[in-house]
Design an enzyme around this catalytic site. Structure first.
Site, mmCIF file in Angstrom:
data_model
loop_
_atom_site.group_PDB
_atom_site.id
_atom_site.type_symbol
_atom_site.label_atom_id
_atom_site.label_comp_id
_atom_site.label_asym_id
_atom_site.label_seq_id
_atom_site.Cartn_x
_atom_site.Cartn_y
_atom_site.Cartn_z
ATOM 1 N N HIS A 127 33.897 30.176 36.724
ATOM 2 C CA HIS A 127 33.108 29.584 35.635
ATOM 3 C C HIS A 127 33.685 28.197 35.359
ATOM 4 O O HIS A 127 34.876 27.964 35.573
ATOM 5 C CB HIS A 127 33.246 30.483 34.404
ATOM 6 C CG HIS A 127 32.377 30.124 33.251
ATOM 7 N ND1 HIS A 127 32.682 29.090 32.393
ATOM 8 C CD2 HIS A 127 31.220 30.661 32.799
ATOM 9 C CE1 HIS A 127 31.750 29.010 31.464
ATOM 10 N NE2 HIS A 127 30.844 29.948 31.686
ATOM 11 N N ASP A 204 41.049 34.869 34.094
ATOM 12 C CA ASP A 204 39.929 34.707 33.167
ATOM 13 C C ASP A 204 39.238 36.061 33.069
ATOM 14 O O ASP A 204 38.532 36.469 33.991
ATOM 15 C CB ASP A 204 38.980 33.628 33.706
ATOM 16 C CG ASP A 204 37.676 33.531 32.918
ATOM 17 O OD1 ASP A 204 37.471 34.339 31.996
ATOM 18 O OD2 ASP A 204 36.862 32.645 33.247
ATOM 19 N N GLN A 207 34.617 38.374 31.614
ATOM 20 C CA GLN A 207 33.601 39.323 32.078
ATOM 21 C C GLN A 207 34.196 40.683 32.424
ATOM 22 O O GLN A 207 33.466 41.577 32.855
ATOM 23 C CB GLN A 207 32.886 38.739 33.303
ATOM 24 C CG GLN A 207 32.181 37.425 33.044
ATOM 25 C CD GLN A 207 31.035 37.557 32.054
ATOM 26 O OE1 GLN A 207 30.430 38.632 31.930
ATOM 27 N NE2 GLN A 207 30.726 36.480 31.340
ATOM 28 N N LYS A 230 31.782 38.383 23.811
ATOM 29 C CA LYS A 230 31.273 39.111 24.976
ATOM 30 C C LYS A 230 31.680 40.579 24.928
ATOM 31 O O LYS A 230 31.166 41.388 25.700
ATOM 32 C CB LYS A 230 31.781 38.458 26.258
ATOM 33 C CG LYS A 230 31.279 37.031 26.481
ATOM 34 C CD LYS A 230 31.798 36.483 27.801
ATOM 35 C CE LYS A 230 31.599 34.981 27.907
ATOM 36 N NZ LYS A 230 30.201 34.582 27.964
ATOM 37 N N CYS A 368 26.772 28.143 34.349
ATOM 38 C CA CYS A 368 28.041 27.410 34.255
ATOM 39 C C CYS A 368 28.918 27.652 35.483
ATOM 40 O O CYS A 368 30.153 27.734 35.384
ATOM 41 C CB CYS A 368 28.796 27.759 32.975
ATOM 42 S SG CYS A 368 27.948 27.218 31.487
#
Length: 410
Positions: A127, A204, A207, A230, A368
Site C-alpha cells: 500500500h 503493515d 489488513q 478497519k 492506493c
C-alpha cells in the site's frame, strides 16, 4: 454448509446498525471492508458514553474524570497488548492510524539508524502507506529502496528475496496481507532471513488484524502497525507495536505535551515509553472504544471469523467462475477474503456505479497500490472485500448484480 450454520450471523448483524439501511431502494450490501469496516453498537455506545459522561483530558488531571479517563485509556492499551500478545504494554504506541505508525518508524528509526548508502527492503505489493514514507526517508538520507518483485499470481517472488539483503540493509518493511489482492504474505520467512542478518522487520498489519489472529511474539516482528477503523473500531486511531529495545533507542517522532519529562528554555528531556511517542492530546474516546472493538472481535472468535470469511470468498469465487469475461487479479494460494477483478474490457468505475445503484458497495480503482496496477497494466480493479457480518445471500446478490452490470456494459 454445516460449519456455517453454527456461525451466529443473524445475531452478529443485529449488532451493526449501519447494515440495516437501504441504498438506492435496495438493502445495503457492504463489501468495502478492506477500506473501512462498519461499527458494532458496543463501539458506538462506548464513544457516546465517553462524550456524555466521561470526557476529560488524560495523564494530567488529579480530578475524578481525568483519572477515570486515564484508567480507561490505559486499559485499552493493555487490551491491545493482549490482542497482539506483546510482551509489555509500553510497547503499544497509540497513533492516528497505520499510516502514522509507519511514518513514525520511518522518521524515528530512520533518524537513528539509517545513513547514506544504506538500504531498506519493501515489496511490490505494498500500500502507498508502506511505500511513500520509505521513499521519503531514502531521498532524505541518500539511502536506497530495494523491492521484492511480484509474480503474476500476486505473490512475492520468494526466490528473489534473500538476494536483496546486503550488509547495508537496515530494515525490512512489508505488508502482512495485501489490501488490493488479499495475498497473505509469508512474513515468517522474511523475518527469519532478516533476523539471521540482525535486520529488524516492520509489518503493515492493517489488513491482517481484522481477519486473523496476530501474535507479535510468535511472529518475532520488530514493529507491527494497524488501524482501529478497519478492525471495527473508530477512525483516527492506530497502533504501533514496537519491541522495547528499538523504541528505547529511537528519538521522539513529534514534540509537545506528554512526550516530555522536563523542559527548560534551553533543553528538554523525554518521557518514558510509550509516552515519548504520544505528543499532545490523543483521540481519547477512540482509544477507549478500540478496546470495545477488540473485545467484540474476540467474542465472535478470531478463528471463526477467518473460517467464515474464507467461506464467503469461496462462494464468491464459485459464482464468478461460472461467468465469462472475468479477469482475476491476485490468485495466491493463501488469501484473505478479498476478490479483485475486472469485467473484460470494462472500466472498473462503471461496474462500481452500477453495483451502487443496486445497493452494493464495492471499491474501484487502484486501492492506493498504483505499482500493482502498473505491473498488470490496468487502471485499477473492482474489489469486493468481505467481513464476518456479510452473508451468503449477499454474496449471491453481488454475483447477480455483477451479471447485470456485465449485460449493461457489454
Amino acid at each position: 454448509m454445516n460449519e456455517t450454520m453454527a456461525f451466529p450471523i443473524e445475531k452478529i448483524r443485529e449488532d451493526f446498525p449501519a447494515l440495516h439501511q437501504q441504498v438506492n431502494g435496495h438493502d445495503l450490501i457492504y463489501l468495502d471492508n478492506a477500506a473501512s469496516a462498519q461499527k458494532p453498537q458496543v463501539v458506538i455506545d462506548t464513544l457516546k458514553h465517553y462524550y456524555e459522561q466521561e470526557h476529560a483530558n488524560i495523564h494530567r488531571g488529579v480530578h475524578h474524570l481525568s483519572a477515570a479517563a486515564t484508567d480507561k485509556y490505559e486499559l485499552s492499551r493493555e487490551a491491545v497488548r493482549q490482542h497482539l500478545n506483546a510482551e509489555h504494554s509500553h510497547e503499544i504506541v497509540f497513533t492516528r492510524g497505520t499510516s502514522e505508525s509507519i511514518n513514525l518508524v520511518a522518521y524515528s528509526f530512520g533518524k537513528a539508524f539509517v545513513q547514506e548508502g544504506d538500504e531498506i527492503i519493501v515489496s511490490a505489493l505494498e500500500h502507498h502507506s508502506n511505500l511513500v514514507p520509505w521513499q521519503i526517508l531514502c531521498e532524505d538520507k541518500g539511502a536506497t529502496l530495494k523491492v521484492i518483485p511480484m509474480t503474476s499470481t500476486g505473490e512475492w517472488d520468494i526466490e528473489k528475496v534473500e538476494e536483496l539483503f546486503s550488509s547495508k540493509t537496515r530494515l525490512v518493511a512489508v505488508s502482512h496481507v495485501s489490501n488490493a489482492l488479499g495475498t497473505v504474505n509469508p512474513v515468517e520467512k522474511i523475518i527469519a532471513w532478516a533476523h539471521e542478518r540482525d535486520v529488524p522487520v516492520l509489518l503493515d498489519g492493517a489488513q491482517a488484524v481484522p481477519h486473523m489472529k496476530v501474535d507479535v511474539q510468535q511472529l518475532d516482528c520488530d514493529f507491527y502497525a494497524f488501524s482501529a477503523h478497519k478492525a471495527y473500531g473508530p477512525t483516527g486511531v492506530g497502533v504501533l507495536y514496537g519491541k522495547e529495545k528499538w523504541l528505547d533507542q529511537m528519538p521522539p517522532y513529534q514534540g509537545g505535551g506528554e512526550m516530555i519529562k522536563t523542559v527548560t528554555l534551553e533543553k528538554s528531556t523525554w518521557n518514558e515509553l510509550p509516552f515519548k511517542f504520544e505528543a499532545g492530546t490523543p483521540h481519547i474516546a477512540g482509544g477507549i472504544a478500540l478496546k470495545s472493538a477488540l473485545e467484540y472481535m474476540n467474542k465472535v472468535g478470531l478463528e471463526e471469523i477467518a473460517s467464515y470469511e474464507d467461506q464467503l470468498l469461496q462462494r464468491a469465487v464459485s459464482h464468478l467462475s461460472e461467468m465469462d469475461g472475468i479477469d482475476y487479479y491476485g490468485t495466491a494460494s493463501h488469501k484473505a477474503a478479498v476478490l479483485s477483478f475486472l469485467l473484460t474490457g470494462v472500466h472498473p468505475y462503471d461496474v462500481g456505479v452500477i453495483l451502487d445503484k443496486l445497493g452494493i458497495a464495492v471499491r474501484t480503482g487502484h486501492h492506493c497500490t498504483e505499482p500493482i496496477m502498473q505491473y498488470f497494466g490496468i487502471p485499477g480493479t473492482v474489489r469486493a472485500s468481505f467481513a464476518f457480518y456479510n452473508t451468503f445471500e449477499e454474496v449471491d446478490r453481488f454475483a447477480e448484480g455483477l451479471k447485470r452490470a456485465q449485460r449493461m456494459l457489454s
